[in-house]
Scaffold this motif. Structure first.
Motif, PDB file in Angstrom:
ATOM      1  N   PHE A   1     111.229 -36.336   6.446  1.00  0.00           N
ATOM      2  CA  PHE A   1     109.903 -36.866   6.145  1.00  0.00           C
ATOM      3  C   PHE A   1     109.984 -37.752   4.911  1.00  0.00           C
ATOM      4  CE2 PHE A   1     105.900 -36.853   3.792  1.00  0.00           C
ATOM      5  CZ  PHE A   1     105.046 -37.337   4.772  1.00  0.00           C
ATOM      6  N   PRO A   2     109.353 -38.930   4.951  1.00  0.00           N
ATOM      7  CA  PRO A   2     108.719 -39.555   6.114  1.00  0.00           C
ATOM      8  C   PRO A   2     109.778 -40.195   7.012  1.00  0.00           C
ATOM      9  CG  PRO A   2     107.804 -40.365   4.024  1.00  0.00           C
ATOM     10  CD  PRO A   2     109.101 -39.686   3.712  1.00  0.00           C
ATOM     11  N   LEU A   3     109.497 -40.281   8.299  1.00  0.00           N
ATOM     12  CA  LEU A   3     110.395 -40.943   9.242  1.00  0.00           C
ATOM     13  C   LEU A   3     109.662 -42.138   9.833  1.00  0.00           C
ATOM     14  CD1 LEU A   3     113.090 -41.010  10.699  1.00  0.00           C
ATOM     15  CD2 LEU A   3     112.132 -39.518  12.450  1.00  0.00           C
ATOM     16  N   GLY A   4     110.116 -43.328   9.460  1.00  0.00           N
ATOM     17  CA  GLY A   4     109.483 -44.540   9.959  1.00  0.00           C
ATOM     18  C   GLY A   4     108.585 -45.178   8.921  1.00  0.00           C
ATOM     19  N   LYS A   5     108.585 -46.500   8.913  1.00  0.00           N
ATOM     20  CA  LYS A   5     107.832 -47.251   7.899  1.00  0.00           C
ATOM     21  C   LYS A   5     106.326 -47.030   8.008  1.00  0.00           C
ATOM     22  CE  LYS A   5     110.791 -49.692   5.417  1.00  0.00           C
ATOM     23  NZ  LYS A   5     110.820 -49.635   3.942  1.00  0.00           N
ATOM     24  N   ARG A   6     105.803 -46.967   9.242  1.00  0.00           N
ATOM     25  CA  ARG A   6     104.350 -46.808   9.366  1.00  0.00           C
ATOM     26  C   ARG A   6     103.913 -45.479   8.769  1.00  0.00           C
ATOM     27  NH1 ARG A   6     101.155 -43.952  12.671  1.00  0.00           N
ATOM     28  NH2 ARG A   6      98.974 -44.598  12.824  1.00  0.00           N
ATOM     29  N   MET A   7     104.620 -44.414   9.125  1.00  0.00           N
ATOM     30  CA  MET A   7     104.286 -43.103   8.573  1.00  0.00           C
ATOM     31  C   MET A   7     104.351 -43.140   7.052  1.00  0.00           C
ATOM     32  SD  MET A   7     103.893 -39.639   8.797  1.00  0.00           S
ATOM     33  CE  MET A   7     104.501 -38.933  10.337  1.00  0.00           C
ATOM     34  N   LEU A   8     105.438 -43.660   6.523  1.00  0.00           N
ATOM     35  CA  LEU A   8     105.652 -43.660   5.076  1.00  0.00           C
ATOM     36  C   LEU A   8     104.571 -44.450   4.354  1.00  0.00           C
ATOM     37  CD1 LEU A   8     108.983 -44.068   3.213  1.00  0.00           C
ATOM     38  CD2 LEU A   8     107.093 -45.565   2.617  1.00  0.00           C
ATOM     39  N   GLU A   9     104.341 -45.668   4.787  1.00  0.00           N
ATOM     40  CA  GLU A   9     103.419 -46.535   4.073  1.00  0.00           C
ATOM     41  C   GLU A   9     101.980 -46.026   4.155  1.00  0.00           C
ATOM     42  OE1 GLU A   9     104.108 -50.365   5.745  1.00  0.00           O
ATOM     43  OE2 GLU A   9     106.090 -50.611   4.780  1.00  0.00           O
ATOM     44  N   THR A  10     101.565 -45.601   5.350  1.00  0.00           N
ATOM     45  CA  THR A  10     100.189 -45.134   5.504  1.00  0.00           C
ATOM     46  C   THR A  10      99.958 -43.869   4.695  1.00  0.00           C
ATOM     47  OG1 THR A  10     100.174 -46.046   7.745  1.00  0.00           O
ATOM     48  CG2 THR A  10      98.396 -44.535   7.157  1.00  0.00           C
ATOM     49  N   PHE A  11     100.890 -42.926   4.765  1.00  0.00           N
ATOM     50  CA  PHE A  11     100.753 -41.679   4.013  1.00  0.00           C
ATOM     51  C   PHE A  11     100.693 -41.949   2.514  1.00  0.00           C
ATOM     52  CE2 PHE A  11     103.015 -38.444   1.514  1.00  0.00           C
ATOM     53  CZ  PHE A  11     102.153 -37.368   1.677  1.00  0.00           C
ATOM     54  N   CYS A  12     101.672 -42.671   1.994  1.00  0.00           N
ATOM     55  CA  CYS A  12     101.746 -42.896   0.543  1.00  0.00           C
ATOM     56  C   CYS A  12     100.539 -43.661   0.028  1.00  0.00           C
ATOM     57  CB  CYS A  12     103.035 -43.640   0.204  1.00  0.00           C
ATOM     58  SG  CYS A  12     104.557 -42.700   0.499  1.00  0.00           S
ATOM     59  N   GLU A  13     100.128 -44.680   0.745  1.00  0.00           N
ATOM     60  CA  GLU A  13      98.987 -45.477   0.292  1.00  0.00           C
ATOM     61  C   GLU A  13      97.691 -44.674   0.324  1.00  0.00           C
ATOM     62  OE1 GLU A  13      99.259 -48.849   2.827  1.00  0.00           O
ATOM     63  OE2 GLU A  13     100.984 -49.712   1.753  1.00  0.00           O
ATOM     64  N   GLU A  14      97.545 -43.790   1.337  1.00  0.00           N
ATOM     65  CA  GLU A  14      96.333 -42.976   1.412  1.00  0.00           C
ATOM     66  C   GLU A  14      96.307 -41.923   0.311  1.00  0.00           C
ATOM     67  OE1 GLU A  14      92.595 -41.810   3.043  1.00  0.00           O
ATOM     68  OE2 GLU A  14      93.810 -43.646   3.123  1.00  0.00           O
ATOM     69  N   VAL A  15      97.458 -41.332  -0.001  1.00  0.00           N
ATOM     70  CA  VAL A  15      97.538 -40.377  -1.114  1.00  0.00           C
ATOM     71  C   VAL A  15      97.083 -41.052  -2.404  1.00  0.00           C
ATOM     72  CG1 VAL A  15      99.167 -39.151  -2.606  1.00  0.00           C
ATOM     73  CG2 VAL A  15      99.296 -38.851  -0.132  1.00  0.00           C
ATOM     74  N   MET A  16      97.546 -42.263  -2.637  1.00  0.00           N
ATOM     75  CA  MET A  16      97.162 -42.966  -3.861  1.00  0.00           C
ATOM     76  C   MET A  16      95.709 -43.423  -3.821  1.00  0.00           C
ATOM     77  SD  MET A  16     100.606 -45.100  -4.896  1.00  0.00           S
ATOM     78  CE  MET A  16     100.886 -45.858  -3.293  1.00  0.00           C
ATOM     79  N   ARG A  17      95.212 -43.839  -2.660  1.00  0.00           N
ATOM     80  CA  ARG A  17      93.827 -44.272  -2.557  1.00  0.00           C
ATOM     81  C   ARG A  17      92.879 -43.140  -2.934  1.00  0.00           C
ATOM     82  NH1 ARG A  17      89.435 -44.189   0.381  1.00  0.00           N
ATOM     83  NH2 ARG A  17      90.257 -42.679   1.857  1.00  0.00           N
ATOM     84  N   ARG A  18      93.248 -41.887  -2.601  1.00  0.00           N
ATOM     85  CA  ARG A  18      92.406 -40.737  -2.914  1.00  0.00           C
ATOM     86  C   ARG A  18      92.679 -40.178  -4.316  1.00  0.00           C
ATOM     87  NH1 ARG A  18      92.145 -37.130   2.695  1.00  0.00           N
ATOM     88  NH2 ARG A  18      92.304 -38.905   4.155  1.00  0.00           N
ATOM     89  N   GLY A  19      93.629 -40.756  -5.024  1.00  0.00           N
ATOM     90  CA  GLY A  19      93.943 -40.293  -6.374  1.00  0.00           C
ATOM     91  C   GLY A  19      94.743 -39.003  -6.419  1.00  0.00           C
ATOM     92  N   LEU A  20      95.298 -38.597  -5.279  1.00  0.00           N
ATOM     93  CA  LEU A  20      96.042 -37.337  -5.240  1.00  0.00           C
ATOM     94  C   LEU A  20      97.382 -37.429  -5.951  1.00  0.00           C
ATOM     95  CD1 LEU A  20      95.282 -36.395  -1.530  1.00  0.00           C
ATOM     96  CD2 LEU A  20      94.424 -35.230  -3.577  1.00  0.00           C
ATOM     97  N   HIS A  21      97.897 -38.624  -6.119  1.00  0.00           N
ATOM     98  CA  HIS A  21      99.183 -38.786  -6.797  1.00  0.00           C
ATOM     99  C   HIS A  21      99.097 -38.379  -8.266  1.00  0.00           C
ATOM    100  CE1 HIS A  21      96.872 -42.369  -7.645  1.00  0.00           C
ATOM    101  NE2 HIS A  21      97.744 -42.777  -8.547  1.00  0.00           N
ATOM    102  N   GLU A  22      97.875 -38.300  -8.797  1.00  0.00           N
ATOM    103  CA  GLU A  22      97.689 -37.865 -10.185  1.00  0.00           C
ATOM    104  C   GLU A  22      97.520 -36.356 -10.304  1.00  0.00           C
ATOM    105  OE1 GLU A  22      94.342 -40.105 -11.493  1.00  0.00           O
ATOM    106  OE2 GLU A  22      95.429 -42.011 -11.585  1.00  0.00           O
TER     107      GLU A  22
END
Length: 474
Positions: free
Chosen positions: A258-279
């Motif tokens: 995990f993540p496997l594949g660019k779509r999975m990786l990019e969508t997951f990471c960007e959504e985590v940051m959009r919600r502020g969960l990375h902090e």
């Protein structure tokens, strides 16, 4: 139905001096089955024997107190003897209790478990839908015709005959399943082993099932390598809920990759940051060295990824080829260097005693591990787990005629109990090589300084227990 789900513990006596290195981990599969029971309206109790060290008799007393109608256990190979003891104790305490077994060991040895009365039912493959249908049938008062209709189930009838129903197609819509019921578990006691613990509390989740690769030592081959991924947005929904509901500060993904594949990786990471969960939350996962590139690592780091487990296995290209790893030591070096440059810590997972391995090859792996720039390393002795191609090959060759399953562990202090040793090395030497590997990696002055000053996530108690084990203390 009144259901008791048990997470069985491995027998610590089989680990000897390594027993203190064992720590309870989140059991995603069992927590998912607990959620199925809740969704379908059944009365439920969960016992994590690994955490609470219940004896089989104490578990039986719990079953008797709740008048349990179904006992469910996931059987990993080293826990098979424990599961047999729990089953016997519960049958004695609660006449008429039915027992359901699952996980790969039960899948492989279903006929034996049923014939020996360890289980009345075995769920093959992924068990959520099988469990749901079985509980419905048992609630109605089962008959053979109703049990025969449950796909993915093996069972024993009233006359002792064993039946295996047709396989259940693998579920594609993983997001339709309820999230694991962690509130039923002692989740604040869980970790991901000292190597992977960055922050506490920590919980685990799955973003996909199956694996497209075919490493010969991996039991996932038995359960099919058909890969299915969840919707990345739904993954983040659960990720956020683990933090909001349970206070999780670290999430460990238990997927093989995990993540496997660019779509999975990019969508997951960007959504985590959009919600502020990375902090608020950090995450760790396992991946392959040939799935790593700089842009992906940079995005993963920004979204909270702090540590990656890398299935390296060996520092010898020939041995990597022998177990179908499909990458080389040069690929490994490049991936670790990229991780270092992008600020993600690495855990190298190595296997000593692979088929065809010599002591010279083991030492080559040890030197490779010490010199490649890893932050952590785990050196396991190769075990041919049931369900793997390695297990099947050795059984066919007559080199694995044994069933002392409690000794099928990657940290085994007794050389006479190792399940498998390559022909070119002795049992005792292989154990010495494992200890040498750990000492060589961790007792370098630069590594000690690195952990004390920069990493600082392993507790003094854990360091002491680890040193006692690798230095040969009793």
């Amino acid at each position: 139905m009144r259901v008791l789900l048990v997470n069985p513990a491995m027998d610590g006596r089989a680990f000897g001096k390594y027993a203190k290195l064992m720590e309870p981990m989140p059991v995603v599969g069992l927590a998912s089955l607990a959620a199925i029971c809740e969704r379908d309206g059944h009365s439920l109790r969960v016992v994590d024997q690994f955490v609470h060290a219940n004896t089989p008799e104490q578990i039986a007393a719990i079953a008797r107190a709740m008048d349990a109608e179904l006992l469910g256990m996931g059987i990993l190979t080293p826990t098979a003897p424990t599961c047999a003891a729990i089953a016997a104790a519960c049958r004695s305490a609660v006449p008429g209790i039915r027992i359901l077994a699952g996980n790969i060991h039960a899948d492989v040895f279903a006929a034996d478990l049923l014939a020996n009365h360890v289980a009345d039912f075995v769920a093959h493959g992924e068990a959520e839908d099988t469990l749901s249908e079985l509980l419905e049938v048992l609630d109605d008062g089962p008959d053979d015709a109703a049990l025969t209709a449950i796909a993915g189930l093996s069972w024993r009838d009233a006359h002792g005959a064993v039946h295996k129903n047709p396989a259940r197609p693998q579920r594609r819509d993983l997001d339709a399943l309820p999230w694991p019921a962690w509130h039923r578990f002692p989740y604040r006691r869980y970790g991901l082993l000292p190597l992977a613990d960055v922050a506490k509390p920590t919980l685990a989740m799955t973003a996909s099932r199956g694996c497209p690769y075919r490493c010969e030592f991996c039991s996932l081959l038995y359960a099919s390598s058909h890969y299915r991924a969840r919707d990345p947005i739904a993954i983040v929904d659960e990720y956020q809920a683990l933090h909001a509901r349970y206070g999780a500060r670290q999430i460990g993904f238990v997927d093989p990759i995990f993540p496997l594949g660019k779509r999975m990786l990019e969508t997951f990471c960007e959504e985590v940051m959009r919600r502020g969960l990375h902090e608020e939350v950090v995450w760790v996962s396992e991946t392959r060295v040939d799935a790593i590139d700089r842009d992906s690592l940079r995005l993963m780091r920004a979204s909270g990824c702090r540590r990656l487990l890398l299935g390296i296995e060996s520092g010898v290209d020939l041995l990597l080829e022998n177990v179908n790893k499909t990458f080389t030591t040069e690929t490994i070096r490049h991936a670790i260097q990229l991780c270092r440059e992008e600020g993600i810590e690495t855990i190298g997972l190595f296997m000593l005693g692979l088929p065809g391995e010599t002591p010279e090859m083991s030492r080559q792996t040890i030197e490779f591990a010490a010199g490649v720039g890893l932050d952590f390393a785990k050196f396991a002795i190769t075990v041919p787990f049931p369900g793997s191609q390695l297990f099947e090959d050795l059984r066919r060759e007559g080199r694995l005629d044994r069933d002392d399953w409690e000794n099928f562990t990657t940290f085994q202090p007794d050389p006479d109990l190792l399940p498998f040793v390559p022909r070119s090395v002795s049992n005792a030497e292989l154990i010495r090589l494992q200890q040498e590997a750990t000492r060589r990696f961790y007792l370098r002055p630069s590594m000690i300084w690195h952990h004390l000053v920069h990493i600082r996530t392993i507790q003094p108690r854990q360091i002491w227990n680890g040193l006692r084990s690798v230095l040969g203390a009793a």
